[in-house]
Design an enzyme around this catalytic site. Structure first.
Site, PDB file in Angstrom:
ATOM      1  N   GLY A 141       2.054  -4.692   3.945  1.00 38.74           N
ATOM      2  CA  GLY A 141       2.988  -3.804   4.654  1.00 38.74           C
ATOM      3  C   GLY A 141       2.474  -2.401   4.912  1.00 38.74           C
ATOM      4  O   GLY A 141       3.140  -1.617   5.594  1.00 38.74           O
ATOM      5  N   ALA A 142       1.277  -2.065   4.417  1.00 41.62           N
ATOM      6  CA  ALA A 142       0.773  -0.692   4.598  1.00 41.62           C
ATOM      7  C   ALA A 142       0.548  -0.383   6.083  1.00 41.62           C
ATOM      8  O   ALA A 142       0.934   0.683   6.577  1.00 41.62           O
ATOM      9  CB  ALA A 142      -0.519  -0.494   3.819  1.00 41.62           C
ATOM     10  N   GLY A 143      -0.044  -1.334   6.803  1.00 41.02           N
ATOM     11  CA  GLY A 143      -0.271  -1.146   8.239  1.00 41.02           C
ATOM     12  C   GLY A 143       1.038  -1.048   9.011  1.00 41.02           C
ATOM     13  O   GLY A 143       1.156  -0.299   9.980  1.00 41.02           O
ATOM     14  N   ASP A 144       2.052  -1.808   8.561  1.00 38.48           N
ATOM     15  CA  ASP A 144       3.365  -1.786   9.225  1.00 38.48           C
ATOM     16  C   ASP A 144       4.076  -0.456   8.984  1.00 38.48           C
ATOM     17  O   ASP A 144       4.736   0.076   9.878  1.00 38.48           O
ATOM     18  CB  ASP A 144       4.234  -2.949   8.726  1.00 38.48           C
TER      19      ASP A 144
END
Length: 331
Positions: A267-270
């Site tokens: 979820g870091a990229g999101d």
């Protein structure tokens, strides 16, 4: 009532694609076979982006298809609880909600095993799209998983076309998941088939290597993705603990990462994309103003960093106060 009227005045970010359940081992650094048990975690990059936006005080809607089953109802409910509009969601009585088993390696990176044969998200048809909702988007965001099979591919292309015609900014994060594609060549061809329509594209370092065939993560490699026929205004390359790089027609540069205790990169990229889109809908001049863009990317990098400090994507997505605390501490 006043709060609602303020929310409705905010520009809408519509996120299109898949939402699924990730089953994450209760123990990190073991294979799926060795895992003693699993925790269910809602996931799917476009849904994560929609929640990342509302967590930061923005306004978002999700467009996609879920199974008419307990997991599908649970996911729709999670969107609702997080303030994401669900009017673009439809349910399939004949197909299940997608599942993915995720291995968390000792370094916090992930490996995936998917159960989608076919899952409900793959069966979204163009005639099921809420076109009025899509037309009302200031930003329309999507990935590439929805391009893998029909009828969802046609629904994806139709939604993009309608959003573009209505004047939305198109945001694309390919979010490569190779095990879902018939072959690496097919993945590369399809991901690039819609490249030229997007205004903003974010790729990871791994995706940059995959799409260009180069093992060098440098400006030359990144700029090879800037095609003369494209509509691109901003290309972003995320580099994990090395921050992010940005490229526009007039300037380029890099913004450092924040160093945190990484537990899970899910979820870091999101979170990064959600933060970026929140800032762009509030002030589109960010795309032309380098100092504003750098400030925005510092904020987005902070959102990505915070998300890696907890397990799972949605529970780890930060609010604005969390981000400001990290920014203040870093200053």
């Amino acid at each position: 009532m006043a709060a609602n009227s303020v929310a409705s005045e905010k520009s809408l970010i519509v996120s299109f694609g898949e939402m699924l359940i990730d089953f994450v081992p209760t123990v990190s650094g073991v294979s799926l076979a060795q895992a003693p048990g699993f925790l269910k975690a809602p996931g799917g990059a476009p849904a994560n982006v929609a929640i990342a936006v509302t967590r930061l005080g923005g306004r978002s809607a999700f467009v996609g298809k879920l199974g008419d089953d307990e997991f599908g109802c649970m996911l729709a409910d999670i969107l609702k609880q997080n303030g994401v509009s669900g009017e673009g969601i439809c349910f399939d009585k004949g197909a299940r909600t997608a599942l993915a088993f995720v291995t968390l390696r000792a370094d916090g990176e992930r490996e995936f095993m998917f159960y989608r044969n076919p899952s409900a998200d793959m069966l979204l048809r163009p005639d099921e799209l809420d076109l009025d909702l899509i037309r009302s988007a200031k930003v329309f965001h999507y990935g590439s998983i929805s391009l893998i099979v029909e009828p969802c591919r046609s629904a994806h292309l139709k939604a993009m076309e309608v959003a573009k015609k209505a004047g939305a900014l198109l945001s694309y994060d390919p979010n490569l998941r190779l095990p879902l594609w018939p072959s690496a060549d097919e993945a590369r061809n399809q991901i690039l088939s819609i490249w030229d329509q997007a205004d903003v594209i974010k790729v990871s370092d791994v995706e940059l290597e995959f799409l260009t065939g180069s093992n060098k993560i440098d400006d030359e490699t990144a700029l090879s993705l800037w095609r003369p026929t494209s509509n691109l205004k901003l290309l972003l390359v995320t580099l994990g603990e090395n921050g992010s790089r940005y490229y526009t027609k007039n300037f380029r540069g890099a913004v450092d990462a924040f160093h945190v205790n990484t537990i899970d990169t899910t979820g870091a990229g999101d979170a990064f994309v959600g933060a970026l889109l929140c800032k762009i809908v509030a002030d589109s001049s960010i795309l032309e103003n380098e100092s504003k863009l750098r400030e925005t990317l510092r904020f987005a990098n902070a959102c990505g960093a915070i998300t890696t400090t907890k397990k799972g994507a949605i529970p780890a997505l930060p609010n604005e106060a969390d981000v400001l605390t990290l920014l203040k501490g870093a200053n």
